[in-house]
Design a protein around this motif. Structure first.
Motif, PDB file in Angstrom:
ATOM      1  N   THR A 268       0.862  -1.179   0.000  1.00 51.41           N
ATOM      2  CA  THR A 268       0.000   0.000   0.000  1.00 51.41           C
ATOM      3  C   THR A 268       0.898   1.228   0.000  1.00 51.41           C
ATOM      4  O   THR A 268       1.826   1.322   0.816  1.00 51.41           O
ATOM      5  CB  THR A 268      -0.931   0.035   1.227  1.00 51.41           C
ATOM      6  OG1 THR A 268      -1.650  -1.191   1.294  1.00 51.41           O
ATOM      7  CG2 THR A 268      -1.896   1.196   1.137  1.00 51.41           C
TER       8      THR A 268
ATOM      9  N   ASP B 132      -1.871   6.525   0.046  1.00 51.89           N
ATOM     10  CA  ASP B 132      -3.135   5.847   0.299  1.00 51.89           C
ATOM     11  C   ASP B 132      -3.339   5.602   1.793  1.00 51.89           C
ATOM     12  O   ASP B 132      -4.468   5.688   2.303  1.00 51.89           O
ATOM     13  CB  ASP B 132      -3.185   4.527  -0.462  1.00 51.89           C
ATOM     14  CG  ASP B 132      -3.135   4.725  -1.964  1.00 51.89           C
ATOM     15  OD1 ASP B 132      -3.635   5.780  -2.429  1.00 51.89           O
ATOM     16  OD2 ASP B 132      -2.596   3.862  -2.675  1.00 51.89           O
ATOM     17  N   VAL B 133      -2.254   5.293   2.495  1.00 48.49           N
ATOM     18  CA  VAL B 133      -2.354   5.072   3.941  1.00 48.49           C
ATOM     19  C   VAL B 133      -2.744   6.360   4.653  1.00 48.49           C
ATOM     20  O   VAL B 133      -3.608   6.383   5.531  1.00 48.49           O
ATOM     21  CB  VAL B 133      -1.017   4.526   4.492  1.00 48.49           C
ATOM     22  CG1 VAL B 133      -1.053   4.440   6.008  1.00 48.49           C
ATOM     23  CG2 VAL B 133      -0.710   3.161   3.896  1.00 48.49           C
TER      24      VAL B 133
ATOM     25  N   SER C  53      -4.250   9.058   3.372  1.00 43.05           N
ATOM     26  CA  SER C  53      -5.591   9.527   3.000  1.00 43.05           C
ATOM     27  C   SER C  53      -6.691   8.722   3.678  1.00 43.05           C
ATOM     28  O   SER C  53      -7.801   9.227   3.886  1.00 43.05           O
ATOM     29  CB  SER C  53      -5.761   9.465   1.487  1.00 43.05           C
ATOM     30  OG  SER C  53      -5.629   8.117   1.031  1.00 43.05           O
ATOM     31  N   SER C  54      -6.403   7.464   4.033  1.00 40.49           N
ATOM     32  CA  SER C  54      -7.417   6.630   4.683  1.00 40.49           C
ATOM     33  C   SER C  54      -7.442   6.809   6.200  1.00 40.49           C
ATOM     34  O   SER C  54      -8.337   6.265   6.856  1.00 40.49           O
ATOM     35  CB  SER C  54      -7.178   5.161   4.354  1.00 40.49           C
ATOM     36  OG  SER C  54      -5.918   4.737   4.841  1.00 40.49           O
ATOM     37  N   SER C  55      -6.483   7.552   6.748  1.00 38.58           N
ATOM     38  CA  SER C  55      -6.435   7.749   8.199  1.00 38.58           C
ATOM     39  C   SER C  55      -7.450   8.798   8.622  1.00 38.58           C
ATOM     40  O   SER C  55      -7.656   9.809   7.928  1.00 38.58           O
ATOM     41  CB  SER C  55      -5.029   8.169   8.629  1.00 38.58           C
ATOM     42  OG  SER C  55      -4.081   7.185   8.276  1.00 38.58           O
ATOM     43  N   LYS C  56      -8.060   8.559   9.775  1.00 42.51           N
ATOM     44  CA  LYS C  56      -9.038   9.505  10.297  1.00 42.51           C
ATOM     45  C   LYS C  56      -8.353  10.785  10.751  1.00 42.51           C
ATOM     46  O   LYS C  56      -8.839  11.898  10.510  1.00 42.51           O
ATOM     47  CB  LYS C  56      -9.806   8.863  11.451  1.00 42.51           C
ATOM     48  CG  LYS C  56     -10.884   9.750  12.039  1.00 42.51           C
ATOM     49  CD  LYS C  56     -11.632   9.015  13.158  1.00 42.51           C
ATOM     50  CE  LYS C  56     -12.707   9.900  13.753  1.00 42.51           C
ATOM     51  NZ  LYS C  56     -13.440   9.218  14.857  1.00 42.51           N
TER      52      LYS C  56
ATOM     53  N   GLN D 135      -4.890  12.552  10.217  1.00 46.00           N
ATOM     54  CA  GLN D 135      -3.664  12.520   9.420  1.00 46.00           C
ATOM     55  C   GLN D 135      -2.547  13.259  10.138  1.00 46.00           C
ATOM     56  O   GLN D 135      -2.695  14.424  10.510  1.00 46.00           O
ATOM     57  CB  GLN D 135      -3.909  13.136   8.045  1.00 46.00           C
ATOM     58  CG  GLN D 135      -4.955  12.397   7.229  1.00 46.00           C
ATOM     59  CD  GLN D 135      -5.158  13.003   5.860  1.00 46.00           C
ATOM     60  OE1 GLN D 135      -4.458  13.934   5.485  1.00 46.00           O
ATOM     61  NE2 GLN D 135      -6.111  12.476   5.115  1.00 46.00           N
TER      62      GLN D 135
END
Length: 331
Positions: free
Chosen positions: A32, A36-37, A39-42, A44
């Motif tokens: 990954t 992408d990691v 952007s997917s974190s609540k 950042q």
């Protein structure tokens, strides 16, 4: 050196120790990207200052049987600068890199985190004020009302357990993180992620004896035959290299001899021209010329001397296939 190689069927990851190996080859099962990691974190957490210092490398479950595990762990650790935990400044540890090995699946998981230190025991309202965030006080008559409305639970106490609480031996950058005070350590994943499997270890730089292979198991006789074959190839390579060096030296020597022969012939021709000019001067003037008049100069192109008034240089016939020389200026 880290090399990613994408084939039609799979993605491989190679780690090479320069300049003489060993070389580790991994099969990448999943990956990954860092973007992408994040952007997917609540929440950042990413700062360029995190990369000003090397990460703290953490090895998990690499203590099993097999020399390949020790070599793999040593390779991962040596990919990054070493950190002396007794003398390190805690404020410089802003990232940590985790390598975790699963002995059942033989997979290695790599995770990359940003480290955040948050003080423990502060109310959420107080923590907002301490961190520099200006609160919204339009519904409060006094600051006390804002502080008391959220109760006494701190953000660190609500989100973390006691296992993440530590007593800081040094003052860490951030509001409320003082020496000998309790704080909570938080990890925020910033990527990338890798899930890979060790396939092969080679002794040299992508060549040499195979020290470990996940699919192929060879007997001692096969290993000995392979060592002899590798040694034979190495000797042939050294022999070819020696022959190339000898040929190069012989060609250089031959070239020097040819240049020396060319210079010798030019010197003889210049000396012959000087003798002809001296004889012509003697025949026309009737006396021997001065020694300096027709002296041969090997360091520069010879110029024809200036003769007395009424005399001209003798024109010489050109030989066959000989180009005419450029006329030189008279002194």
């Amino acid at each position: 050196m880290a090399v990613f190689n994408k084939a039609s069927t799979q993605l491989s990851f190679k780690v090479l120790r320069l300049p003489r190996g060993p070389s580790l080859t991994f099969k990448v099962h999943q990956f990954t990207l860092a973007r992408d990691v994040i952007s997917s974190s609540k929440k950042q957490m990413f700062d360029v200052d995190y990369f000003k210092h090397p990460p703290l490398v953490i090895m998990n479950n690499f203590s099993g049987e097999g020399k390949h595990l020790k070599l793999m762990a040593s390779t991962f650790q040596n990919m990054f600068p070493s950190i002396n935990l007794a003398q390190v400044n805690i404020d410089t540890i802003r990232r940590c890199l985790l390598f975790s090995y699963n002995s059942e699946t033989k997979l290695v998981d790599m995770r990359h985190y940003a480290v955040q230190v948050v003080p423990v025991g502060l109310k959420r309202a107080v923590q907002k004020i301490v961190s520099g965030n200006v609160p919204n006080l339009n519904k409060c008559e006094e600051v006390v009302d804002f502080i008391m409305k959220d109760g006494y639970t701190s953000e660190a106490d609500a989100d973390d357990d006691e296992q993440s609480h530590v007593v800081l031996p040094q003052t860490v950058k951030g509001k409320g993180n003082f020496e000998n005070h309790k704080s909570s350590v938080k990890l925020h994943e910033i990527g990338p992620r890798l899930t890979m499997q060790l396939m092969k270890i080679e002794e040299g730089l992508l060549t040499g004896e195979v020290l470990y292979h996940d699919h192929v198991v060879k007997t001692e006789e096969e290993k000995e035959a392979l060592r002899k074959l590798i040694e034979k190839k190495r000797k042939l390579k050294e022999l070819r290299k020696k022959q190339q060096n000898e040929n190069r030296e012989r060609n250089l020597k031959l070239k020097k001899e040819q240049n020396r022969e060319v210079r010798r012939k030019e010197t003889e021709e210049n000396a012959s021209d000087a003798d002809d000019d001296a004889q012509y001067y003697k025949d026309e003037v009737g006396e021997e010329p001065d020694e300096e008049l027709f002296k041969l100069d090997n360091t520069a192109s010879r110029k024809r001397p200036k003769l007395p008034a009424g005399m001209k240089h003798k024109n010489k016939k050109l030989k066959l296939n000989q180009k005419p020389l450029k006329k030189s200026k008279e002194k």
